[in-house]
Design an enzyme around this catalytic site. Structure first.
Site: not given
Length: 583
Positions: A343, A454
């Site tokens: 992320s 993500d």
């Protein structure tokens, strides 16, 4: 012999073993064969292959035992074991093994301990490299200057032997004795001497020279890692030398055929690395700027598998705290040799991999993330992602991950196949952008017909992937994810509307925010994996930073969040270093 077998029990086994040499690439045992012997690794490196063709299940080195499980279970070999470099093994037949286990309880106990460790891993596998060979194809790099940096690093780790062609001639008793050709009796004598040196030292540096030949072949085949130093723009003569050196290491030497690429001192970012790797069949490329002692020191640590790795987790804007951790490490003299992240941690670790110092890094991140969220009609996502993609491309351009100065990887999640994706090569911009795609907040990234989101969905703190590279033996993990998710501040029943939530704010009645809900929901599935790896010791220092009060979407507050990370992390890093240094 080790792996739980030591002292008198080893003495009892010595008279019953026979030595076996296995050249690089050859199978020691094959799946389905009878379990008729166990083997102790004296020198070398073996890989236990995955029957399904995946990555090796395990790597074995000096002192490890091979084949005991089949004999204990009375079953055929359950895997193929192959030599990853020229290896010397001590073979103990099934009958001798069983007799020793009965007559010498210490032997049986040692083997039992080895089996217990394998079945119940309590720590990450030891992937330390003990023997490194290097050759210099670059005409402008003096071999002695390069070896001195490698040697000083290895000598700081333990007893080290540095062998050149001339030194090997002396050990073998005559000039030219090291020029034995593979398969000859002289080659066996040379291999025996290399094995003696390796078993009597913790570390061995083999200097293969600057011209391909028999000694270079012996040195490169006998190493856990083979490095070839080359220029960033080699002519045909240099290219031929690079190819010859890497060929000498053996076509199946998959683990450690590395290029060390020397760039001009003012190089901002290397380029063309994928082409070099493909052209020469190397497994990794490391980059060095001319005259940079810090780059050379990093190469030495990575080559010996003793580098320091930094793993940065996701957590929205709280990820900026990792910038403070990086600054604290640098101030305390703790270098960062390899990075990984998920992320926002993937974006920040990628920026570190560019070779930026803390001040430049802070400035770059502040500029890149200012007003980066371009909200849009929430059909695919809350944010369009155009500004994010633009800023990532501004930093990384068309660079490949292998072009970065520091080894780097980041993760994303393939929601089409429900698999974690580890990006350690390929376009850096696309990999980092995919790793930032919080489901529902930032659009997913198309990839070969699938969709990537993500990395935090499957692995928000990619400790395992960086540890598995074998580059580092000290790993610092920074976890900025909230320790607990959003709470129900009051009971609003079984439904809620946007208008109701807005009116509630005016009356100071808090409702859970959509961004916090989406982010926390994303992280839930990855927390069990994080907890398991931390419990098993994959992170030497686990920095779980308590950043309550900092909004997950405070992307314009770089400096204050970084400062908070610095203040929280520095005392813990100081304590870690003091404990490690025994003070």
């Amino acid at each position: 012999m080790s792996g739980g077998v030591d002292g008198p029990t080893v003495d009892a086994a010595t008279g019953l073993v026979e030595t076996v040499r296995v050249p690089a690439g050859e199978a020691l045992v094959r799946i389905g064969e009878p379990s008729d012997a166990v083997y102790f690794v004296v020198t070398g490196r073996l890989v236990i292959e995955d029957p399904n063709g995946g990555p090796p299940r395990q790597r074995l080195g000096r002192g490890d035992i091979v084949g005991e499980m089949g004999i204990l279970a009375g079953a055929p070999r359950n895997a193929t074991v192959r030599a990853d470099r020229d290896s010397l093994l001590a073979k103990l037949s099934k009958d001798s093994f069983e007799r020793l286990a009965i007559e010498h309880p210490g032997f049986g106990l040692g083997v039992a301990r080895t089996v217990a460790v394998r079945l119940s891993p309590a720590k990450p596998p030891d992937q330390t490299v003990h023997t490194v060979a290097f050759a210099v194809a670059h005409p402008g790099v003096p071999a002695r200057a390069f070896s001195s940096r490698l040697l000083s690093t290895m000598e700081g780790l333990g007893t080290t032997s540095h062998l050149t062609q001339a030194k090997m001639d002396l050990l073998l008793g005559g000039e030219g004795a090291s020029q034995a050709t593979p398969g000859s009796p002289e080659w066996t004598e040379l291999a025996d001497m290399l094995d003696v040196v390796e078993t009597t030292n913790e570390w061995v540096l083999l200097e293969a020279g600057d011209r391909p030949g028999p000694w270079a072949t012996a040195a490169l085949r006998h190493a856990d890692r083979a490095l070839v130093v080359m220029s960033s723009d080699p002519d045909q003569s240099e290219s031929d030398r690079v190819a010859a050196f890497l060929d000498a290491a053996g076509p199946t030497f998959r683990r450690g055929k590395w290029l060390v690429v020397v760039w001009p001192a003012d190089t901002e970012l290397p380029h063309g690395t994928p082409g070099l790797l493909e052209r020469f069949g190397a497994t990794r490329a490391l980059h060095v700027r001319e005259g940079s002692d810090s780059d050379l020191a990093r190469i030495a640590r990575l080559a010996t598998g003793t580098g320091i790795g930094l793993v940065l987790g996701g957590g929205g804007a709280r990820g900026y705290a990792s910038l403070g951790v990086f600054r604290a490490m640098r101030e305390l003299g703790m270098p960062v040799d390899a990075v990984a992240g998920a992320s926002i941690g993937g974006a920040l670790s990628g920026a570190i991999a560019l070779g930026l110092d803390p001040d430049t890094l802070d400035r770059r991140v502040t500029e890149s993330f200012h007003n980066v969220l371009d909200y849009t009609l929430p059909v695919v996502s809350l944010v369009g992602g155009r500004r994010i993609a633009r800023e990532i491309r501004r930093s990384f351009g068309d660079a490949d991950i292998t072009d970065l100065f520091l080894p780097f990887l980041c993760t994303s999640t393939n929601i089409t196949t429900s698999e974690r994706v580890v990006h350690d090569r390929g376009p850096a911009t696309k990999a980092i952008r995919a790793g930032l795609a919080i489901p529902g907040v930032i659009p997913p990234v198309p990839h070969d017909g699938d969709l990537l989101v993500d990395g935090g969905v499957r692995d928000n703190l990619p400790i395992g992937p960086l540890r598995d590279t074998g580059l580092v033996n000290t790993l610092i993990a920074v976890d900025v994810a909230p320790p607990a998710g959003p709470k129900a501040r009051h009971d609003y029943g079984l439904s809620v509307t946007g208008g109701q939530a807005l009116r509630g704010k005016m009356r100071r009645r808090r409702y859970p925010g959509i961004s916090a809900l989406l982010l926390r929901s994303m992280l839930v599935g990855s927390m069990a994996e994080r907890d398991r790896l931390v419990a098993e010791g994959y992170a030497d220092l686990y920095l779980d930073l308590d950043l309550r009060g900092i909004s997950l979407l405070a992307f314009n507050e770089v400096a204050s969040v970084a400062d908070a990370g610095y203040e929280l992390a520095k005392p813990r890093i100081e304590a870690f270093l003091a404990d490690r240094n025994g003070s």
